[in-house]
Design an enzyme around this catalytic site. Sequence first.
Site, short mmCIF file in Angstrom:
data_model
loop_
_atom_site.label_atom_id
_atom_site.label_comp_id
_atom_site.label_asym_id
_atom_site.label_seq_id
_atom_site.Cartn_x
_atom_site.Cartn_y
_atom_site.Cartn_z
N ARG A 191 0.84 -1.20 0.00
CA ARG A 191 0.00 0.00 0.00
C ARG A 191 0.87 1.25 0.00
O ARG A 191 1.88 1.30 0.70
CB ARG A 191 -0.90 0.01 1.23
N ASP A 206 0.90 5.57 0.44
CA ASP A 206 0.16 6.66 1.08
C ASP A 206 -0.30 7.67 0.03
O ASP A 206 0.15 7.66 -1.13
CB ASP A 206 1.04 7.38 2.10
N TYR A 214 11.95 0.85 -3.24
CA TYR A 214 11.47 2.22 -3.34
C TYR A 214 12.62 3.14 -3.73
O TYR A 214 13.78 2.89 -3.36
CB TYR A 214 10.91 2.70 -2.00
N ARG A 255 9.75 7.14 4.11
CA ARG A 255 9.75 8.60 4.20
C ARG A 255 10.38 9.08 5.50
O ARG A 255 11.09 10.09 5.53
CB ARG A 255 8.33 9.14 4.06
#
Length: 271
Positions: A68, A70, A132, A224
């Site tokens: 998932r 954000d 990522y 993040r």
Amino acid sequence: MNTETISHTPAASAEGQRNHTLALTVSYNGAPFSGFARQPGQLTVQGDLEDALRLLFKRDVETTCAGRTDAGVHALGQVVSFDVDDVDIAGRSLPSLRRSLNALTHDGITVREVEPKKLGFSARFDAQAREYHYHLCVDSTSPIFMKDFSWFIPGGLDVTAMEEASRHLLGEHDFKSFCMAASAEGKPTNRNVREISFHPETVMGENIMAIKVVGNAFLHSMVRTMVGTLVMVGKGQRKPGWVAEVLEARDRQAAGENAPAQGLVFWRVIY
């Protein structure tokens, strides 16, 4: 099965039985979406994809994603799996299914591939690792072309210090300090980070530092928060060894800020 068509034998399956699994490779610009996961009354990537599948197959289709994302986070290689039956795929080729999905989904979504998988394949549970990329703009002036896809850090960064700091995050650890506090309650927060590397890039003349992060899985906002923490080291606000203290604290308040969502891209899934 092959890449052009989905083989099926209508007589062999009971009515309503899902006897094929398909996987989509999906790219999306996260800006218009309230994240990947479906939410009532919100525009989400999963909700939009499932709306398109409902129109195509004239029934509800439940999808599973590899990870998932954000609100505002982008994807280049998100993977989404779902099951279909012979009626769903009768007369359809995989290229035609991809074209139909791209015609029916939001402009911010592109279905790059539709692939047949072994029945029961799960985009989430069969994944071995996720990759990522976070993009920092390290020019002295604000970016134009990468404005919506990077975090502008004027004045430059000490990448050597960031590399030293990042080594504390490699391997298996409790990453509770790097997770949204509410989502960590009562849940396991151990994860294994296998790679953090730094790659200078030039995109349309703008200087970008891409931080590549690969791990078995990630907590809510983990990448993040890792980037925000490393940027504090790169700015000289903290020493590299501070990151080990943050990890040990197991407290979100100990870490740096959440890096802005627009700089993060879910790059690919490793199976």
